[in-house]
Design a protein around this motif. Structure first.
Motif, short mmCIF file in Angstrom:
data_model
loop_
_atom_site.label_atom_id
_atom_site.label_comp_id
_atom_site.label_asym_id
_atom_site.label_seq_id
_atom_site.Cartn_x
_atom_site.Cartn_y
_atom_site.Cartn_z
N LEU A 1 0.83 -1.21 0.00
CA LEU A 1 0.00 0.00 0.00
C LEU A 1 0.86 1.26 0.00
O LEU A 1 0.54 2.24 -0.68
N GLY A 2 1.98 1.24 0.75
CA GLY A 2 2.86 2.40 0.75
C GLY A 2 3.40 2.71 -0.63
O GLY A 2 3.38 3.86 -1.08
N TRP A 3 3.83 1.67 -1.33
CA TRP A 3 4.37 1.89 -2.67
C TRP A 3 3.28 2.34 -3.63
O TRP A 3 3.48 3.26 -4.42
N VAL A 4 2.10 1.71 -3.58
CA VAL A 4 1.06 2.09 -4.53
C VAL A 4 0.31 3.35 -4.09
O VAL A 4 -0.64 3.76 -4.76
N THR A 5 0.73 3.95 -2.99
CA THR A 5 0.28 5.30 -2.69
C THR A 5 1.07 6.30 -3.54
O THR A 5 0.56 7.35 -3.94
N VAL A 6 2.31 5.96 -3.85
CA VAL A 6 3.17 6.80 -4.69
C VAL A 6 3.03 6.43 -6.17
O VAL A 6 3.00 7.31 -7.04
N ALA A 7 2.93 5.14 -6.47
CA ALA A 7 2.95 4.66 -7.85
C ALA A 7 1.86 5.25 -8.75
O ALA A 7 2.13 5.57 -9.91
N PRO A 8 0.60 5.42 -8.27
CA PRO A 8 -0.40 6.02 -9.16
C PRO A 8 -0.04 7.42 -9.61
O PRO A 8 -0.34 7.82 -10.74
N VAL A 9 0.64 8.19 -8.74
CA VAL A 9 1.07 9.53 -9.12
C VAL A 9 2.08 9.44 -10.26
O VAL A 9 1.98 10.15 -11.26
N ALA A 10 3.05 8.53 -10.11
CA ALA A 10 4.04 8.34 -11.17
C ALA A 10 3.39 7.84 -12.46
O ALA A 10 3.74 8.27 -13.56
N ASN A 11 2.43 6.93 -12.32
CA ASN A 11 1.74 6.36 -13.48
C ASN A 11 0.95 7.43 -14.23
O ASN A 11 0.96 7.51 -15.46
N VAL A 12 0.24 8.28 -13.47
CA VAL A 12 -0.52 9.37 -14.08
C VAL A 12 0.43 10.32 -14.82
O VAL A 12 0.15 10.76 -15.94
N GLY A 13 1.58 10.61 -14.18
CA GLY A 13 2.56 11.49 -14.83
C GLY A 13 3.06 10.92 -16.14
O GLY A 13 3.12 11.62 -17.16
N ASN A 14 3.41 9.64 -16.13
CA ASN A 14 3.89 9.00 -17.36
C ASN A 14 2.82 8.97 -18.45
O ASN A 14 3.09 9.19 -19.62
N THR A 15 1.58 8.68 -18.04
CA THR A 15 0.48 8.65 -19.00
C THR A 15 0.26 10.02 -19.61
O THR A 15 0.01 10.15 -20.82
N GLY A 16 0.35 11.07 -18.79
CA GLY A 16 0.17 12.42 -19.31
C GLY A 16 1.22 12.78 -20.34
O GLY A 16 0.91 13.39 -21.38
N VAL A 17 2.46 12.38 -20.10
CA VAL A 17 3.53 12.67 -21.05
C VAL A 17 3.38 11.84 -22.31
O VAL A 17 3.47 12.33 -23.43
N ALA A 18 3.11 10.53 -22.14
CA ALA A 18 3.08 9.60 -23.28
C ALA A 18 1.86 9.79 -24.17
O ALA A 18 1.98 9.77 -25.40
N LEU A 19 0.70 9.98 -23.57
CA LEU A 19 -0.54 9.98 -24.34
C LEU A 19 -1.11 11.37 -24.60
O LEU A 19 -1.75 11.61 -25.61
N LEU A 20 -0.90 12.28 -23.67
CA LEU A 20 -1.48 13.62 -23.81
C LEU A 20 -0.46 14.65 -24.27
O LEU A 20 -0.82 15.80 -24.50
N GLY A 21 0.79 14.24 -24.37
CA GLY A 21 1.82 15.15 -24.85
C GLY A 21 2.14 16.29 -23.91
O GLY A 21 2.60 17.35 -24.34
N ILE A 22 1.91 16.08 -22.62
CA ILE A 22 2.18 17.13 -21.63
C ILE A 22 3.68 17.35 -21.51
O ILE A 22 4.45 16.40 -21.39
N ASP A 23 4.09 18.59 -21.55
CA ASP A 23 5.51 18.94 -21.46
C ASP A 23 5.92 19.06 -19.99
O ASP A 23 5.42 19.94 -19.28
N PRO A 24 6.83 18.21 -19.53
CA PRO A 24 7.26 18.27 -18.13
C PRO A 24 7.96 19.58 -17.77
O PRO A 24 8.11 19.90 -16.59
N GLY A 25 8.39 20.34 -18.80
CA GLY A 25 9.14 21.56 -18.53
C GLY A 25 8.28 22.78 -18.24
O GLY A 25 8.82 23.84 -17.92
N THR A 26 6.98 22.65 -18.33
CA THR A 26 6.12 23.81 -18.13
C THR A 26 5.87 24.08 -16.65
O THR A 26 5.98 23.19 -15.80
N THR A 27 5.48 25.31 -16.36
CA THR A 27 5.15 25.68 -14.98
C THR A 27 3.95 24.91 -14.48
O THR A 27 3.90 24.48 -13.32
N SER A 28 2.96 24.69 -15.35
CA SER A 28 1.76 23.96 -14.94
C SER A 28 2.09 22.52 -14.56
O SER A 28 1.49 21.96 -13.64
#
Length: 259
Positions: A149-176
């Protein structure tokens, strides 16, 4: 018969999640790490962080063997935690096979799965809180559920971040992107710290896994606000564990004085 079915389900799922990652790599030609590194976000942990799965897998296998012993099968602790942890293990297996394919369908499926794994682990963790057991019957499921549970408390955040970059083209370099990452880490700190303070059982393994994941995000070398937020989350959870320990020690002393 019900106990036997549960025991077998736990054992099969515990073994399957160990096999899932190499199977996913063999089928897709890519590893989980390859896909994650190809779409790194501001909340992707440093690569070493994923070694925690080795500890989780070992704990899962040890508990699967223990709960299968004839003297353990009918114990309430295994009956109450068995099915949710079996579901979490099975979810891990499917996630490990699906995620490396990296297609939009695979990524969205993996996203749903990671939240399902978190929910199943949370149910097992919550059920442990009401059980008064000692010895291996307590340590093994508590360590397994707590670390997972401790790990998957962090993992969904990382997973959402990766999905945003891979599928939505979100630029990690932006202020948002930085603002989103900081908000997500503040949420991890609040959830993690709150759960540690509210827990009777497995708070230590849970806290250690959250601290491991958040410090690995800090170690990944992102922008300063994200690094500070990740370290802050780790300090909040670790501090909550210390506060809990002090409070429990105080309660024990008070009970001795009253007695």
């Amino acid at each position: 018969m019900k106990d036997t079915t549960r025991v077998v389900a736990v054992a099969v799922a515990a073994v399957a999640q160990v096999v899932g990652s190499p199977l996913g790599t063999a089928l897709s030609g890519r590893s989980v790490g390859d896909v994650s590194d190809g779409a790194r976000s501001l909340v992707t942990p440093a690569g070493y962080a994923f070694s925690i799965w080795g500890v989780i897998f070992l704990g899962s296998l040890a508990w699967a063997v223990h709960q299968a012993l004839p003297s353990q099968r009918s114990r309430e602790v295994h009956r109450r935690t068995g099915w949710p942890l079996a579901l979490a293990f099975a979810g891990n297996t499917v996630w490990e096979v699906v995620y490396p394919f990296a297609s939009p369908a695979a990524q969205w499926t993996a996203q749903v799965l990671i939240f399902g794994i978190t929910a199943a682990a949370a149910v097992a963790y919550a059920r442990l809180q009401d059980l008064d057991v000692t010895g291996a019957a307590r340590v093994l499921p508590a360590a397994t559920a707590g670390l997972l549970l401790g790990w998957v408390t962090v993992a969904p955040v990382a997973n959402v971040g990766n999905t945003g970059v891979a599928l939505l083209g979100i630029d990690p370099g932006t202020t948002s992107s930085q603002v989103w990452a900081v908000v997500a880490l503040v949420a991890v700190a609040a959830i993690g710290g709150g759960l540690v303070l509210a827990s009777r059982v497995a708070a230590g393994p849970f806290a250690l896994a959250v601290v491991w994941g958040t410090t690995a995000i800090a170690a990944a070398g992102g922008p300063l606000p994200v690094t500070v937020a990740a370290l802050g989350a780790a300090l909040v959870v670790a501090g909550s564990l210390v506060i809990r320990a002090v409070a429990l020690r105080g309660s024990s002393r008070e009970a001795l004085l009253v007695g």
